[in-house]
Design a protein around this motif. Structure first.
Motif, PDB file in Angstrom:
ATOM      1  N   ALA A   1     -20.613  16.680 -18.917  1.00  0.00           N
ATOM      2  CA  ALA A   1     -19.834  16.500 -17.692  1.00  0.00           C
ATOM      3  C   ALA A   1     -19.301  15.082 -17.599  1.00  0.00           C
ATOM      4  CB  ALA A   1     -20.705  16.815 -16.474  1.00  0.00           C
ATOM      5  N   ALA A   2     -20.132  14.117 -17.986  1.00  0.00           N
ATOM      6  CA  ALA A   2     -19.697  12.721 -17.957  1.00  0.00           C
ATOM      7  C   ALA A   2     -18.531  12.492 -18.911  1.00  0.00           C
ATOM      8  CB  ALA A   2     -20.865  11.807 -18.320  1.00  0.00           C
ATOM      9  N   GLU A   3     -18.630  13.033 -20.104  1.00  0.00           N
ATOM     10  CA  GLU A   3     -17.570  12.828 -21.089  1.00  0.00           C
ATOM     11  C   GLU A   3     -16.280  13.524 -20.666  1.00  0.00           C
ATOM     12  OE1 GLU A   3     -18.747  13.682 -25.055  1.00  0.00           O
ATOM     13  OE2 GLU A   3     -20.541  12.393 -24.992  1.00  0.00           O
ATOM     14  N   GLU A   4     -16.389  14.721 -20.083  1.00  0.00           N
ATOM     15  CA  GLU A   4     -15.182  15.417 -19.623  1.00  0.00           C
ATOM     16  C   GLU A   4     -14.458  14.596 -18.567  1.00  0.00           C
ATOM     17  OE1 GLU A   4     -13.831  19.512 -17.317  1.00  0.00           O
ATOM     18  OE2 GLU A   4     -15.837  19.375 -18.193  1.00  0.00           O
ATOM     19  N   PHE A   5     -15.218  14.044 -17.628  1.00  0.00           N
ATOM     20  CA  PHE A   5     -14.591  13.235 -16.584  1.00  0.00           C
ATOM     21  C   PHE A   5     -13.972  11.957 -17.156  1.00  0.00           C
ATOM     22  CE2 PHE A   5     -15.178   9.499 -13.799  1.00  0.00           C
ATOM     23  CZ  PHE A   5     -14.145   9.771 -12.911  1.00  0.00           C
TER      24      PHE A   5
ATOM     25  N   TYR B   1     -10.894   7.081  -8.481  1.00  0.00           N
ATOM     26  CA  TYR B   1     -10.123   8.182  -9.067  1.00  0.00           C
ATOM     27  C   TYR B   1     -10.862   9.509  -8.874  1.00  0.00           C
ATOM     28  CZ  TYR B   1      -7.930  11.134 -12.629  1.00  0.00           C
ATOM     29  OH  TYR B   1      -7.306  12.166 -13.288  1.00  0.00           O
ATOM     30  N   GLY B   2     -12.165   9.515  -9.156  1.00  0.00           N
ATOM     31  CA  GLY B   2     -12.942  10.742  -9.012  1.00  0.00           C
ATOM     32  C   GLY B   2     -12.951  11.257  -7.585  1.00  0.00           C
ATOM     33  N   ALA B   3     -13.115  10.363  -6.601  1.00  0.00           N
ATOM     34  CA  ALA B   3     -13.134  10.778  -5.197  1.00  0.00           C
ATOM     35  C   ALA B   3     -11.780  11.328  -4.777  1.00  0.00           C
ATOM     36  CB  ALA B   3     -13.529   9.603  -4.313  1.00  0.00           C
ATOM     37  N   ARG B   4     -10.704  10.695  -5.235  1.00  0.00           N
ATOM     38  CA  ARG B   4      -9.359  11.158  -4.864  1.00  0.00           C
ATOM     39  C   ARG B   4      -9.056  12.519  -5.475  1.00  0.00           C
ATOM     40  NH1 ARG B   4      -7.264   5.098  -6.066  1.00  0.00           N
ATOM     41  NH2 ARG B   4      -7.496   4.267  -3.934  1.00  0.00           N
ATOM     42  N   VAL B   5      -9.421  12.707  -6.745  1.00  0.00           N
ATOM     43  CA  VAL B   5      -9.183  13.997  -7.395  1.00  0.00           C
ATOM     44  C   VAL B   5     -10.012  15.088  -6.714  1.00  0.00           C
ATOM     45  CG1 VAL B   5      -9.549  15.305  -9.521  1.00  0.00           C
ATOM     46  CG2 VAL B   5      -8.487  13.044  -9.614  1.00  0.00           C
ATOM     47  N   ALA B   6     -11.269  14.768  -6.371  1.00  0.00           N
ATOM     48  CA  ALA B   6     -12.124  15.749  -5.710  1.00  0.00           C
ATOM     49  C   ALA B   6     -11.528  16.169  -4.375  1.00  0.00           C
ATOM     50  CB  ALA B   6     -13.522  15.171  -5.504  1.00  0.00           C
ATOM     51  N   LEU B   7     -11.010  15.203  -3.624  1.00  0.00           N
ATOM     52  CA  LEU B   7     -10.420  15.526  -2.329  1.00  0.00           C
ATOM     53  C   LEU B   7      -9.128  16.317  -2.502  1.00  0.00           C
ATOM     54  CD1 LEU B   7     -10.724  15.289   0.665  1.00  0.00           C
ATOM     55  CD2 LEU B   7      -9.604  13.065   0.595  1.00  0.00           C
TER      56      LEU B   7
ATOM     57  N   LEU C   1     -20.467  14.845  -3.123  1.00  0.00           N
ATOM     58  CA  LEU C   1     -19.399  14.497  -4.062  1.00  0.00           C
ATOM     59  C   LEU C   1     -19.987  14.414  -5.465  1.00  0.00           C
ATOM     60  CD1 LEU C   1     -16.570  13.475  -4.856  1.00  0.00           C
ATOM     61  CD2 LEU C   1     -17.302  11.175  -4.154  1.00  0.00           C
ATOM     62  N   SER C   2     -19.448  15.215  -6.364  1.00  0.00           N
ATOM     63  CA  SER C   2     -19.927  15.243  -7.743  1.00  0.00           C
ATOM     64  C   SER C   2     -18.824  14.726  -8.657  1.00  0.00           C
ATOM     65  CB  SER C   2     -20.315  16.672  -8.139  1.00  0.00           C
ATOM     66  OG  SER C   2     -20.739  16.724  -9.484  1.00  0.00           O
TER      67      SER C   2
ATOM     68  N   ARG D   1     -15.348  18.159 -13.797  1.00  0.00           N
ATOM     69  CA  ARG D   1     -14.233  17.812 -12.921  1.00  0.00           C
ATOM     70  C   ARG D   1     -14.773  17.421 -11.548  1.00  0.00           C
ATOM     71  NH1 ARG D   1      -9.010  18.339 -13.773  1.00  0.00           N
ATOM     72  NH2 ARG D   1      -7.619  18.143 -11.965  1.00  0.00           N
ATOM     73  N   PRO D   2     -14.292  16.315 -10.963  1.00  0.00           N
ATOM     74  CA  PRO D   2     -14.795  15.882  -9.650  1.00  0.00           C
ATOM     75  C   PRO D   2     -14.596  16.971  -8.603  1.00  0.00           C
ATOM     76  CG  PRO D   2     -13.496  14.140 -10.670  1.00  0.00           C
ATOM     77  CD  PRO D   2     -13.308  15.359 -11.516  1.00  0.00           C
TER      78      PRO D   2
END
Length: 384
Positions: A27-31, A71-77, A242-243, A342-343
């Motif tokens: 999961a870490a590498e995919e993100f 970036y992760g938080a924005r994509v998740a939202l 949030l993941s 994916r976030p």
């Protein structure tokens, strides 16, 4: 801010909330690959992957860079479906507060989130990210579904003053120390509950100055204001996890702005909430003797008109459900399907139970350390 059935937000088993033994490297590498694909100046991907593998091998987790977190938080939202109203998601403000984990500090920053998001009515979408779960220490969690919710006061005859949807939560808050006002009202702010493994669940009064409320009037019906209705301006979702790339942030409140029907239809008209459709229909002189007269539809329409009119008159950002439907259709066509790396914002079963019933607690009460109160105080200071 309403949910659609096909969105990324998902229910996970309650067991998913506690910190895992080790971050999932896949999961870490995919993100990280996703992040580097979108940020050409982020440096060599191979170097970052090596750093993360080494960090996970040593501690069981890794720390996102500020840019990765944002970036992760924005994509998740964006992917969640809560942020579809034509907002430029890349410019959403992300407050990086990963060093904050004490309940009082979390609560204070949540109230500051409210102030910043309110922005004098020009609602500003924000995400505030608190300390993550790690293998040796879980992050804080917020019980409330939203930072601002209204109490449901249960009377001796089991009648409810306020919002019936939160009657059970209000009851549980009394057991934790919440005092019902001497004169219970329909729009009394519920306290915020922040829980940590070290200190348990703590209650905090939401400052009234941090909550902008809009009195509801109608563009044509002069008597509507006599109903005494109002609603808060900013919907801040506060109990979702949030993941991002295998790292979980159990407290990450976020907001966009209200869809009018969420207030007019779901909160005010619905029989399970404020049940105002009947009162409005009576003032309109409608025939309520049969559902076939569609009096509920007509009353609900006027409630929704009042909400949009009042927010516009107060210059508070809001969208209508027809405009929102167009944005959501575009989102459904373009959204990415969820995957492990994916976030995403997710809500756990335990979080839903706490937001509705005020329990059970996420963490067992920590035992008192040997040495009495002084030793306990030293332990708390060491953990800051």
């Amino acid at each position: 801010m309403t949910v659609v059935d096909t969105q990324v937000i998902s229910f996970a088993p309650a067991a998913a909330s506690p910190p895992a033994a080790q971050v999932d490297l896949m999961a870490a590498e995919e993100f990280l690959r996703m992040f580097h694909d979108s940020h050409s100046g982020a440096g060599p991907l191979s170097q970052r992957l090596a750093e993360v593998r080494a960090e996970v091998g040593k501690s069981g987790t890794y720390r996102h860079t500020p840019a990765e977190l944002a970036y992760g938080a924005r994509v998740a939202l964006r992917d969640s479906g809560w942020c579809t109203s034509g907002m430029p998601w890349r410019r959403l403000k992300v407050r990086d507060l990963r060093g904050v984990r004490r309940p009082a500090a979390v609560a204070a920053e949540c109230f500051d989130h409210l102030r910043q998001a309110t922005n004098e009515g020009a609602i500003r979408p924000l995400v505030t990210v608190f300390a993550p779960d790690t293998p040796d220490r879980p992050g804080p969690c917020i019980w409330n579904e939203q930072l601002v919710r209204y109490a449901g006061h249960r009377g001796e005859d089991d009648s409810i003053i306020g919002d019936p949807r939160y009657a059970e939560f209000t009851d549980s808050m009394r057991a934790l120390g919440y005092r019902t006002p001497a004169l219970p009202g329909r729009f009394d702010l519920l306290p915020l509950v922040v829980e940590t493994a070290d200190e348990g669940a703590k209650l905090f009064t939401v400052p009234s100055e941090a909550v902008l409320e809009v009195p509801l009037t109608h563009p044509e019906l002069a008597w509507f204001g006599e109903l005494g209705l109002r609603w808060h301006a900013v919907p801040v979702i506060s109990n979702m996890r949030l993941s991002i790339g295998g790292v979980n942030y159990p407290a990450a409140p976020f907001n966009s702005f209200f869809v009018g029907a969420e207030i007019g239809t779901r909160a005010l008209a619905d029989e399970g909430a404020y049940a105002m459709a009947g009162a409005v229909a009576e003032r309109l002189g409608l025939d309520t003797g049969s559902e076939r007269t569609l009096w509920r539809d007509r009353a609900t329409l006027e409630l929704n008109r009042a909400v949009l009119h009042s927010f516009d008159a107060a210059e508070v950002t809001i969208t209508d459900h027809h405009s929102e439907a167009q944005h959501r259709l575009a989102w459904l066509r373009s959204r990415q399907r969820p995957s492990g790396g994916r976030p995403a914002f997710r809500v756990d079963t335990g979080a839903v139970q706490r937001a509705r019933f005020g329990g059970p607690a996420k963490f067992s009460q920590p035992p008192a350390p040997p040495g009495g109160r002084l030793a306990a105080l030293r332990k708390r200071l060491d953990s800051v």
